[in-house]
Write an enzyme that holds these catalytic residues in place. Structure first.
Site, PDB file in Angstrom:
ATOM      1  N   CYS A   4       8.750 -70.350  75.695  1.00 44.99           N
ATOM      2  CA  CYS A   4       9.222 -69.719  76.923  1.00 44.99           C
ATOM      3  C   CYS A   4       8.809 -68.251  76.957  1.00 44.99           C
ATOM      4  O   CYS A   4       8.321 -67.755  77.975  1.00 44.99           O
ATOM      5  CB  CYS A   4      10.740 -69.847  77.027  1.00 44.99           C
ATOM      6  SG  CYS A   4      11.438 -69.196  78.565  1.00 44.99           S
ATOM      7  N   CYS A   5       9.008 -67.542  75.851  1.00 40.89           N
ATOM      8  CA  CYS A   5       8.607 -66.140  75.756  1.00 40.89           C
ATOM      9  C   CYS A   5       7.104 -65.984  75.981  1.00 40.89           C
ATOM     10  O   CYS A   5       6.658 -65.033  76.620  1.00 40.89           O
ATOM     11  CB  CYS A   5       8.972 -65.566  74.394  1.00 40.89           C
ATOM     12  SG  CYS A   5      10.743 -65.249  74.135  1.00 40.89           S
ATOM     13  N   CYS A  55      15.875 -60.794  78.762  1.00 37.33           N
ATOM     14  CA  CYS A  55      16.278 -61.773  79.760  1.00 37.33           C
ATOM     15  C   CYS A  55      17.782 -62.031  79.642  1.00 37.33           C
ATOM     16  O   CYS A  55      18.345 -62.037  78.536  1.00 37.33           O
ATOM     17  CB  CYS A  55      15.516 -63.080  79.564  1.00 37.33           C
ATOM     18  SG  CYS A  55      13.748 -62.957  79.935  1.00 37.33           S
ATOM     19  N   CYS A 112      19.236 -64.687  77.254  1.00 37.40           N
ATOM     20  CA  CYS A 112      18.882 -64.497  75.842  1.00 37.40           C
ATOM     21  C   CYS A 112      19.400 -63.177  75.269  1.00 37.40           C
ATOM     22  O   CYS A 112      18.979 -62.763  74.190  1.00 37.40           O
ATOM     23  CB  CYS A 112      17.367 -64.560  75.683  1.00 37.40           C
ATOM     24  SG  CYS A 112      16.645 -66.126  76.208  1.00 37.40           S
ATOM     25  N   CYS A 163       9.793 -61.586  70.422  1.00 38.84           N
ATOM     26  CA  CYS A 163       9.343 -62.489  71.484  1.00 38.84           C
ATOM     27  C   CYS A 163       7.861 -62.796  71.397  1.00 38.84           C
ATOM     28  O   CYS A 163       7.377 -63.706  72.070  1.00 38.84           O
ATOM     29  CB  CYS A 163       9.663 -61.899  72.853  1.00 38.84           C
ATOM     30  SG  CYS A 163       8.840 -60.333  73.180  1.00 38.84           S
TER      31      CYS A 163
END
Length: 251
Positions: free
Chosen positions: A118-119, A201, A204, A229
């Site tokens: 995702c990162c 985010c 997170c 990340c």
């Protein structure tokens, strides 16, 4: 043989303050210089220095689509304060759609691999596009933020992006930075006073508890103490460094 830009700039940075470090960088490094901001207190001070000095340094942010409402509000306040636009770079739609379809909208909680994927989609790949034609990348990294960042230098060569990576706040403490932003009336994120010391985010990031490290609130459900990340480290969690190419010489 002329010394590399790293060899020229590194010793000169040490006695200078933030404003003069950025001035020196712009004087010595040709081409595009990009500063990426996540709107943390460090980044806000750097943006203030760039904007108030009128330096030819691009200011951009990676809009992941999952930022806190307070971060977007600060983004707007910052543009209004300095009468400057902050460029936005976004994830590519197709890879993001595929990841969500496979992992779920909050699939980053399921595994470290999912979270890193995702990162990569939301931050690492967009950063690569942003820096593709840049000569130097300015960051808000500090050596005392975490163990993974303790051995950074003022000026490094980022082997992944093939450019100079400049950390002008390397030797500053958070306390000094907060004091400077207060003195200069720099706009800062309202979440800081609520214990959010490192803000990424929204899903997170949590507030830091008493006695915890500054970045303890990032990806708090993971056990690995070197949580990053991927913007500054490779897949093994190691800073992307390498020798500067021979063409990187002082002008």
């Amino acid at each position: 043989m002329k010394p590399s830009l790293m060899e020229v700039l590194e010793p000169r940075f040490a006695p200078l303050d933030l404003d003069h470090r950025l001035q020196l960088l712009r004087e010595f490094v040709p081409g595009r210089i990009v500063f990426t901001t996540s709107f943390g207190v460090e980044d806000q001070w750097i943006a203030h220095s760039i904007f108030t000095q009128g330096l030819d340094i691009e200011v951009a942010t990676l809009d992941t689509g999952r930022l806190f409402p307070q971060t977007y509000e600060l983004w707007e306040r910052t543009e209004a304060r300095y009468a400057r636009r902050i460029a936005a770079v976004y994830p590519q739609a197709e890879p993001l759609q595929e990841w969500v379809a496979e992992s779920g909208v909050n699939g980053f909680y399921k595994s470290v691999e999912n979270r890193k994927a995702c990162c990569h989609i939301r931050k690492v790949e967009p950063l690569g596009r942003l820096l593709a034609s840049a000569s130097a990348w300015v960051t808000g990294l500090r050596a005392d933020q975490s163990a993974a960042r303790s051995d950074i230098s003022y000026v490094e060569f980022d082997a992944g992006h093939k450019l100079l990576k400049v950390n002008p706040l390397l030797d500053y403490s958070r306390e000094i930075i907060v004091a400077e932003t207060e003195k200069l009336s720099v706009p800062v994120n309202e979440l800081h006073v609520q214990g959010f010391l490192s803000i990424g985010c929204a899903p997170c990031t949590r507030a830091v508890q008493p006695g915890e490290g500054e970045r303890a609130g990032r990806w708090w459900w993971e056990d690995d103490g070197k949580k990053e990340c991927g913007l500054h480290v490779d897949e093994n969690g190691v800073l992307r460094r390498g020798p500067a190419p021979h063409s990187e010489v002082a002008q």
